[in-house]
Design a protein around this motif. Structure first.
Motif, PDB file in Angstrom:
ATOM      1  N   ARG A  16       0.706  -1.233   0.051  1.00 51.75           N
ATOM      2  CA  ARG A  16      -0.199   0.045   0.093  1.00 51.75           C
ATOM      3  C   ARG A  16       0.889   1.117   0.189  1.00 51.75           C
ATOM      4  NH1 ARG A  16      -5.414  -0.449   1.042  1.00 51.75           N
ATOM      5  NH2 ARG A  16      -6.360  -2.449   1.487  1.00 51.75           N
ATOM      6  N   GLY A  17       0.451   2.176  -0.668  1.00 52.53           N
ATOM      7  CA  GLY A  17       1.109   3.643  -0.677  1.00 52.53           C
ATOM      8  C   GLY A  17       2.387   3.494  -1.725  1.00 52.53           C
ATOM      9  N   ALA A  18       2.657   2.541  -2.387  1.00 57.11           N
ATOM     10  CA  ALA A  18       3.899   2.459  -3.419  1.00 57.11           C
ATOM     11  C   ALA A  18       3.144   2.688  -4.703  1.00 57.11           C
ATOM     12  CB  ALA A  18       4.538   1.132  -3.107  1.00 57.11           C
ATOM     13  N   PRO A  19       4.006   3.270  -5.509  1.00 58.28           N
ATOM     14  CA  PRO A  19       3.186   3.473  -6.878  1.00 58.28           C
ATOM     15  C   PRO A  19       3.541   2.179  -7.804  1.00 58.28           C
ATOM     16  CG  PRO A  19       5.410   4.750  -6.712  1.00 58.28           C
ATOM     17  CD  PRO A  19       4.972   4.222  -5.236  1.00 58.28           C
ATOM     18  N   ILE A  20       2.642   2.164  -8.584  1.00 54.75           N
ATOM     19  CA  ILE A  20       2.790   0.954  -9.398  1.00 54.75           C
ATOM     20  C   ILE A  20       2.436   1.306 -11.160  1.00 54.75           C
ATOM     21  CG2 ILE A  20       1.283  -1.578  -9.775  1.00 54.75           C
ATOM     22  CD1 ILE A  20       0.165  -0.823  -7.226  1.00 54.75           C
ATOM     23  N   LEU A  21       3.089   1.063 -11.869  1.00 55.08           N
ATOM     24  CA  LEU A  21       3.281   0.928 -13.362  1.00 55.08           C
ATOM     25  C   LEU A  21       2.106   0.137 -14.038  1.00 55.08           C
ATOM     26  CD1 LEU A  21       6.884   1.214 -14.165  1.00 55.08           C
ATOM     27  CD2 LEU A  21       5.338   3.272 -13.899  1.00 55.08           C
ATOM     28  N   ILE A  22       1.122   0.622 -14.850  1.00 48.00           N
ATOM     29  CA  ILE A  22       0.334  -0.083 -15.523  1.00 48.00           C
ATOM     30  C   ILE A  22       1.044  -1.115 -16.268  1.00 48.00           C
ATOM     31  CG2 ILE A  22       0.548   1.337 -17.711  1.00 48.00           C
ATOM     32  CD1 ILE A  22      -2.475   0.965 -18.018  1.00 48.00           C
ATOM     33  N   GLU A  23       2.263  -1.214 -16.490  1.00 49.96           N
ATOM     34  CA  GLU A  23       3.002  -2.018 -17.290  1.00 49.96           C
ATOM     35  C   GLU A  23       3.178  -3.422 -16.530  1.00 49.96           C
ATOM     36  OE1 GLU A  23       3.971   1.527 -19.336  1.00 49.96           O
ATOM     37  OE2 GLU A  23       3.926   0.899 -17.339  1.00 49.96           O
ATOM     38  N   GLN A  24       3.072  -2.989 -15.175  1.00 50.53           N
ATOM     39  CA  GLN A  24       3.188  -4.470 -14.383  1.00 50.53           C
ATOM     40  C   GLN A  24       1.794  -5.445 -14.383  1.00 50.53           C
ATOM     41  OE1 GLN A  24       4.660  -1.465 -11.048  1.00 50.53           O
ATOM     42  NE2 GLN A  24       4.688  -3.368 -10.307  1.00 50.53           N
ATOM     43  N   PHE A  25       0.820  -5.059 -15.015  1.00 49.93           N
ATOM     44  CA  PHE A  25      -0.076  -5.522 -15.561  1.00 49.93           C
ATOM     45  C   PHE A  25      -0.605  -6.216 -16.724  1.00 49.93           C
ATOM     46  CE2 PHE A  25      -1.261  -2.782 -11.839  1.00 49.93           C
ATOM     47  CZ  PHE A  25      -1.350  -3.590 -10.820  1.00 49.93           C
ATOM     48  N   ARG A  26       0.517  -5.740 -17.743  1.00 46.42           N
ATOM     49  CA  ARG A  26       0.191  -6.075 -19.090  1.00 46.42           C
ATOM     50  C   ARG A  26       0.150  -7.596 -19.470  1.00 46.42           C
ATOM     51  NH1 ARG A  26       1.097  -2.913 -23.248  1.00 46.42           N
ATOM     52  NH2 ARG A  26      -0.007  -4.443 -24.282  1.00 46.42           N
ATOM     53  N   ASP A  27       0.702  -8.543 -18.498  1.00 49.10           N
ATOM     54  CA  ASP A  27       0.746  -9.883 -18.822  1.00 49.10           C
ATOM     55  C   ASP A  27      -0.807 -10.521 -18.552  1.00 49.10           C
ATOM     56  OD1 ASP A  27       1.222  -9.291 -16.045  1.00 49.10           O
ATOM     57  OD2 ASP A  27       1.485 -11.501 -15.771  1.00 49.10           O
ATOM     58  N   LEU A  28      -1.529  -9.762 -17.907  1.00 46.07           N
ATOM     59  CA  LEU A  28      -3.062 -10.131 -17.610  1.00 46.07           C
ATOM     60  C   LEU A  28      -4.057  -9.982 -18.575  1.00 46.07           C
ATOM     61  CD1 LEU A  28      -2.932  -9.033 -13.487  1.00 46.07           C
ATOM     62  CD2 LEU A  28      -2.159 -11.183 -14.644  1.00 46.07           C
ATOM     63  N   GLY A  29      -3.718  -9.233 -19.608  1.00 45.20           N
ATOM     64  CA  GLY A  29      -4.779  -8.661 -20.638  1.00 45.20           C
ATOM     65  C   GLY A  29      -3.900  -7.587 -21.487  1.00 45.20           C
ATOM     66  N   SER A  30      -5.069  -7.430 -22.680  1.00 44.06           N
ATOM     67  CA  SER A  30      -4.495  -6.405 -23.321  1.00 44.06           C
ATOM     68  C   SER A  30      -4.427  -5.208 -22.820  1.00 44.06           C
ATOM     69  CB  SER A  30      -5.466  -6.285 -24.674  1.00 44.06           C
ATOM     70  OG  SER A  30      -6.718  -6.020 -24.224  1.00 44.06           O
ATOM     71  N   LEU A  31      -3.638  -4.213 -23.441  1.00 36.30           N
ATOM     72  CA  LEU A  31      -3.655  -2.671 -22.800  1.00 36.30           C
ATOM     73  C   LEU A  31      -5.093  -2.075 -22.470  1.00 36.30           C
ATOM     74  CD1 LEU A  31      -2.002  -0.263 -21.895  1.00 36.30           C
ATOM     75  CD2 LEU A  31      -1.569   0.567 -24.347  1.00 36.30           C
ATOM     76  N   THR A  32      -5.726  -2.122 -23.564  1.00 38.32           N
ATOM     77  CA  THR A  32      -7.083  -1.839 -23.404  1.00 38.32           C
ATOM     78  C   THR A  32      -7.951  -2.482 -22.175  1.00 38.32           C
ATOM     79  OG1 THR A  32      -7.313  -0.992 -25.921  1.00 38.32           O
ATOM     80  CG2 THR A  32      -9.411  -1.216 -24.502  1.00 38.32           C
ATOM     81  N   SER A  33      -7.761  -3.654 -21.986  1.00 39.29           N
ATOM     82  CA  SER A  33      -8.548  -4.060 -20.857  1.00 39.29           C
ATOM     83  C   SER A  33      -8.011  -4.121 -19.753  1.00 39.29           C
ATOM     84  CB  SER A  33      -8.564  -5.969 -21.273  1.00 39.29           C
ATOM     85  OG  SER A  33      -7.357  -6.207 -21.002  1.00 39.29           O
ATOM     86  N   VAL A  34      -6.804  -3.874 -19.552  1.00 39.34           N
ATOM     87  CA  VAL A  34      -6.080  -3.437 -18.205  1.00 39.34           C
ATOM     88  C   VAL A  34      -6.344  -1.937 -17.924  1.00 39.34           C
ATOM     89  CG1 VAL A  34      -3.779  -2.961 -17.317  1.00 39.34           C
ATOM     90  CG2 VAL A  34      -4.043  -5.030 -18.676  1.00 39.34           C
TER      91      VAL A  34
END
Length: 210
Positions: A16-34
């Motif tokens: 909690r409280g730590a920044p997260i890049l959207i790229e860290q979820f790219r393996d979970l779906g397409s960019l649009t779906s993420v």
């Protein structure tokens, strides 16, 4: 399991409280779906969008469970630099203060970078990122870099040898051999007037202790 559910599950394991890049979820779906999933989770309060492409799990203020905070402005600035591959370091005045060469802390947080000029604000926290010459980013956040930036904004005649030794041995927590390596690096590059001679004296003093 939907993309949103996969992201929510991964978020639970993130600090909690730590920044997260959207790229860290790219393996979970397409960019649009993420993007859509994160937007939905942000509406639900599971995560907060703290900057374009950067999110954070809200953290609760101790003793005040109704108040939530996300990442700090400085954390976001550093995550932004990481995302685009920029170098980012504390400004010279901050390094000089941390190493004991100056007694007054800078009035505001300024970071030096090879990226674009930016200002990041979170509540009353403001961090300014300034684009500087690549030479001012030498050795990044390593001890030699911190020492280099500190002396780049400090007159050589305003710092005693004992203060320089304390900066290396105590504040940077280096031993004599590591300190001599830092001095060797600094002597190999252009420095403000008086610093090469000052470092020669410091080097001689340290060699007697090795």
């Amino acid at each position: 399991m939907s993309t949103s559910e996969k992201i929510a599950s991964r978020l639970k394991r993130m600090k909690r409280g730590a920044p997260i890049l959207i790229e860290q979820f790219r393996d979970l779906g397409s960019l649009t779906s993420v993007q859509k999933a994160l937007s939905r989770l942000a509406q639900e309060g599971v995560v907060e969008r703290v900057y374009r492409g950067i999110y954070a799990r809200p953290a609760f203020v101790a003793g005040m469970s109704s108040i939530k905070v996300a990442a700090s402005a400085q954390q976001i600035a550093k995550k932004w630099a990481q995302r685009y591959g920029y170098t980012i370091v504390s400004q010279g005045a901050e390094s000089a203060y941390r190493l004991g060469f100056q007694t007054q802390a800078p009035m505001k947080i300024v970071l030096w970078s090879d990226g674009a000029d930016k200002t990041f604000a979170v509540g009353n926290q403001v961090v300014e990122v300034r684009n500087v010459a690549e030479s001012q980013l030498r050795w990044k956040s390593r001890p030699a870099g911190k020492f280099y930036r500190a002396i780049s904004v400090t007159p050589a005649n305003s710092v005693k040898l004992n203060a320089l030794k304390d900066a290396l041995l105590s504040r940077l927590n280096l031993d004599e051999t590591q300190s001599l390596d830092v001095i060797r690096k600094l002597k190999s590059v252009p420095l403000p007037e008086g610093w090469h001679a000052k470092l020669e004296r410091l080097e001689s003093d340290l060699r007697r202790a090795v």
